[in-house]
Motif scaffolding. Structure first.
Motif, short mmCIF file in Angstrom:
data_model
loop_
_atom_site.label_atom_id
_atom_site.label_comp_id
_atom_site.label_asym_id
_atom_site.label_seq_id
_atom_site.Cartn_x
_atom_site.Cartn_y
_atom_site.Cartn_z
N LYS A 139 0.83 -1.21 0.00
CA LYS A 139 0.00 0.00 0.00
C LYS A 139 0.86 1.26 0.00
CE LYS A 139 -1.88 2.12 3.55
NZ LYS A 139 -1.68 3.55 3.18
N VAL A 163 -8.26 1.85 -0.91
CA VAL A 163 -7.63 0.70 -1.55
C VAL A 163 -8.65 -0.38 -1.89
CG1 VAL A 163 -6.09 -1.26 -1.12
CG2 VAL A 163 -5.33 1.05 -0.58
N VAL A 212 -7.11 2.81 3.33
CA VAL A 212 -7.43 1.41 3.00
C VAL A 212 -8.88 1.28 2.55
CG1 VAL A 212 -5.65 0.40 4.45
CG2 VAL A 212 -7.92 0.81 5.42
#
Length: 319
Positions: A107, A123, A113
């Protein structure tokens, strides 16, 4: 102007998606469709399970036949989704490992996220857009937005259960690298300090050491010392998984992490100006776990990004 999904879709639910609420399933399956529209088609009975009307809280079962009506989406909304896809297309190059059960990502720092708290895209939303045929993609754990490194994603519900069990039993090992202020003492190998999370009116989360907090433990090992910069590179291995745990435990030990905007030391950050560092120096460097299907012990490492590599090179040059 409107575009639409032109036909009714009939989907047979498998074991991987069974157990989910129908509204949550539809929010993932109908990417880009507003939540209000999903609840509208549920309320009007346009979504059927086994030819029957269902409520939003209905939990899908293995073998259910799900009918989804044609769904109209405004072009403006589609273009917004498209713009977000462009932003996360680079995630494809961040994938470290992938098979039918898991996906492991390096990442980038600065990427959340998941969406929320004012962020509409993260993400996991990006991965779902990059893998539109994937029936199941869920985060196994989380990383702070400014923290980079190994992030594990499950591609099957059975894999998610297995990996969550490893987290619960503390058999999954996470190793981070952090650049901290001062000379970390080699004998300080464990920090055990209870952590209490507070949410400010702004929505910002602040964590502090407090006797009323949750038990928390992080193990530390000195990796490299930079005497001239009064800094130490440490490996931090959290035993528990509390919010901001490493960041608060290093501060509690008297060694805040470089460029930590919540728990850091601005004078220390200024002293690192020659390294051109401008991001939190906290990186999830490696993750060790048992593969949820084969049982094989896996260790996935994530290389440092360019900013962190340059910082270390500059510090080594000034030794």
């Amino acid at each position: 102007m409107k575009t639409c999904n032109p036909s009714v879709q009939n989907i047979t639910i498998t074991a991987d998606t069974a157990g989910q609420r129908i509204d949550n399933f539809l929010r993932t399956f109908l990417k880009g469709v507003p939540k209000s529209m999903i609840y509208r088609i549920l309320r009007k009975g346009e979504v059927r399970v086994n030819k029957k009307r269902i409520k939003p809280e209905y939990k899908l079962e293995d073998g259910d036949i799900l009918r989804i009506p044609p769904v109209r989406v405004a072009e403006r909304e589609e273009s917004t989704v498209s713009a977000k896809l462009d932003k996360v297309a680079a995630l494809e190059n961040c994938i470290l490992y992938e098979d039918d059960y898991i996906l492991v990502l390096n990442k980038p720092s600065g990427t959340a996220v998941h969406g929320g708290s004012g962020l509409s895209f993260g993400v996991i939303e990006g991965l779902r857009a990059l893998r539109p045929d994937a029936k199941f993609l869920e985060l196994v754990h989380r990383l702070d937005r400014e923290t980079s490194g190994v992030l594990l994603v499950a591609k099957k519900r059975s894999a998610l259960r297995s990996l969550h069990e490893q987290l619960r039993l503390k058999t999954m090992q996470k190793d981070y690298l952090a650049l901290v202020r001062g000379q970390w003492q080699s004998h300080c190998k464990v920090v055990q300090a209870p952590l209490l999370k507070n949410v400010l009116q702004s929505g910002e989360r602040i964590v502090r050491v407090d006797a009323e907090g949750k038990p928390s433990e992080t193990r530390f090992k000195v990796e490299e010392r930079f005497d001239s910069a009064n800094a130490t590179l440490v490996k931090a291995s959290p035993v528990t998984g509390r919010t901001h745990q490493i960041r608060v435990h290093t501060l509690h030990a008297g060694h805040p992490i470089a460029f930590d905007d919540r728990y850091g030391d601005r004078e220390f950050d200024s002293s690192l100006s020659g390294t051109k560092l401008n991001r939190l120096f906290l990186h999830a460097a490696a993750l060790r776990f048992e593969h949820p299907n084969s049982g094989e012990t896996m260790r996935v490492e994530a290389p440092l990004d360019g900013a962190l590599r340059y910082c270390l090179a500059a510090l080594r040059a000034s030794k």
